[in-house]
Design an enzyme around this catalytic site. Structure first.
Site, mmCIF file in Angstrom:
data_model
loop_
_atom_site.group_PDB
_atom_site.id
_atom_site.type_symbol
_atom_site.label_atom_id
_atom_site.label_comp_id
_atom_site.label_asym_id
_atom_site.label_seq_id
_atom_site.Cartn_x
_atom_site.Cartn_y
_atom_site.Cartn_z
ATOM 1 N N SER A 22 -11.278 -2.754 6.610
ATOM 2 C CA SER A 22 -12.597 -2.399 7.210
ATOM 3 C C SER A 22 -13.419 -3.221 8.046
ATOM 4 O O SER A 22 -14.032 -2.820 8.893
ATOM 5 C CB SER A 22 -13.326 -1.868 5.946
ATOM 6 O OG SER A 22 -12.568 -1.093 5.260
ATOM 7 N N LYS A 73 -15.244 2.665 -7.351
ATOM 8 C CA LYS A 73 -15.812 3.947 -6.975
ATOM 9 C C LYS A 73 -16.331 4.663 -8.032
ATOM 10 O O LYS A 73 -16.993 5.666 -7.647
ATOM 11 C CB LYS A 73 -14.622 4.775 -6.279
ATOM 12 C CG LYS A 73 -13.860 4.034 -5.001
ATOM 13 C CD LYS A 73 -13.058 4.818 -4.412
ATOM 14 C CE LYS A 73 -12.324 4.225 -3.206
ATOM 15 N NZ LYS A 73 -11.229 4.733 -2.557
ATOM 16 N N GLY A 132 -1.044 10.425 -9.278
ATOM 17 C CA GLY A 132 -2.365 9.602 -9.682
ATOM 18 C C GLY A 132 -3.476 10.468 -9.919
ATOM 19 O O GLY A 132 -3.503 11.725 -9.638
ATOM 20 N N ALA A 133 -4.250 9.809 -10.647
ATOM 21 C CA ALA A 133 -5.695 10.609 -11.520
ATOM 22 C C ALA A 133 -6.851 9.767 -11.220
ATOM 23 O O ALA A 133 -7.558 10.099 -12.081
ATOM 24 C CB ALA A 133 -5.281 11.322 -12.618
ATOM 25 N N TYR A 219 -2.899 1.884 1.567
ATOM 26 C CA TYR A 219 -2.543 1.314 2.790
ATOM 27 C C TYR A 219 -2.193 -0.241 2.548
ATOM 28 O O TYR A 219 -2.611 -0.637 1.650
ATOM 29 C CB TYR A 219 -3.536 1.422 4.209
ATOM 30 C CG TYR A 219 -4.588 0.606 3.985
ATOM 31 C CD1 TYR A 219 -5.882 0.886 3.304
ATOM 32 C CD2 TYR A 219 -4.725 -0.697 4.682
ATOM 33 C CE1 TYR A 219 -7.018 0.402 3.269
ATOM 34 C CE2 TYR A 219 -5.802 -1.500 4.430
ATOM 35 C CZ TYR A 219 -6.878 -0.998 3.891
ATOM 36 O OH TYR A 219 -7.909 -1.847 3.898
#
Ligand code: ATR
Length: 270
Positions: A22, A73, A132-133, A219
């Site tokens: 980023s 997150k 996934g969750a 990624y």
């Protein structure tokens, strides 16, 4: 370098964070638009237990924008002043904007899933197997169901798969039932399987065919085993770099108010 005392700080936080592309991506965008005197983008490893102190730091230092990655997150949400409606529905924040002292949480991850997928396929009535969750899976579930796809969620912890499936009208499976992905039009991996242990893959090659699209949302500097094997099976593939780019373009706009120079940002990390 055009940094002055007036330059606003943006940054990514995560743990780990050192692999993140980023900073290269955003700073290349600032330079291209000649706003690198106004904005600079850094990275900081923040332990999840220190998140409350970090948020105090954002306020104290007037940091302009934060990108949140694993494992922040969901953890940041209680500390923010406002959560945008889409981020609320997704239940995860990957972007924080400091709007003159008011911290607003957004989610741009869902665009990181949706935009690359729609370059390959129309989602209406297609079947999506989501592995996934966690936070990224929540964004993917929102994106594909918004466009009318049918969702099946596979997760190590079945309870989490069931919770997510209930919210987005999908079906829930444990990873022991992974053979069911054979019938899906699209498979999206959001787990870190294959990231830490490079020789691992969440989906055995034999369950992948040339009729499918395989999207590895995670990624890394090198191609994942999942993507390599999907290519061998002649499936269409989308790498995590596409998700990084498209969530980043939307984030760039929120931080700076400018449209992202997409070709330059792509070139900076590929
Ligand atoms: P993110 O916000 O990036 O989605 P996360 O919320 O930590 O990250 O979610 C990680 C996901 O990867 C979860 O679905 C997790 O499964 P659990 O719910 O069972 O924890 C999954 N995951 C991580 N490592 C895994 C492993 N070694 N095997 C299987 N699933 C794994």
């Amino acid at each position: 370098m055009n940094i002055t005392a007036r330059t606003k700080i943006c940054m990514i936080i995560g743990d780990p964070v050192e692999h993140s592309l980023s900073p290269q991506m955003h700073n290349a965008g600032y330079e291209a638009l000649q706003i690198d005197d106004q904005f600079v983008y850094l990275a900081s490893r923040v332990n999840v237990n220190d998140i409350a102190d970090f948020i105090k730091g954002i306020r104290a230092m007037h940091i302009r924008g934060i990108s949140c990655t694993i494992p922040h997150k969901i953890a940041v949400i209680p500390y923010l002043d406002k959560i945008d409606a889409v981020a609320k529905k997704i239940g995860a924040v990957n972007t924080i904007v400091n709007d003159e002292g008011k911290l607003i949480g957004y989610n741009t991850d869902w665009l990181g899933i949706l935009v690359p997928l729609e370059k390959h396929i129309t989602l209406q009535n297609k079947t999506v197997a989501l592995i996934g969750a966690g936070g990224a899976a929540r964004a993917a579930a929102f994106a594909v169901t918004k466009k009318g796809a049918k969702l099946a969620i596979y997760n190590r912890t079945i309870k989490k798969a069931k919770e997510l499936a209930k919210e987005f009208n999908g079906e829930a499976y444990s990873l022991d039932e992974i053979q069911n992905v054979k019938s899906a039009d699209i498979i999206i991996n959001t787990t870190s399987i294959g990231l830490k242990q490079k020789n691992k893959t969440p989906i055995p090659k034999k369950y992948i065919s040339n009729k499918q699209i395989i999207f590895d949302a995670v990624y890394d500097s090198e191609e994942s085993r999942l993507i390599k094997e999907a290519k061998k099976q002649d499936a269409q593939t989308i790498s995590g770099i596409e998700m990084l780019l498209h969530q980043g373009f939307a984030q760039f706009r929120l931080f700076t108010g400018y449209e992202a120079p997409i070709d330059i940002m792509r070139k900076a990390i590929t």
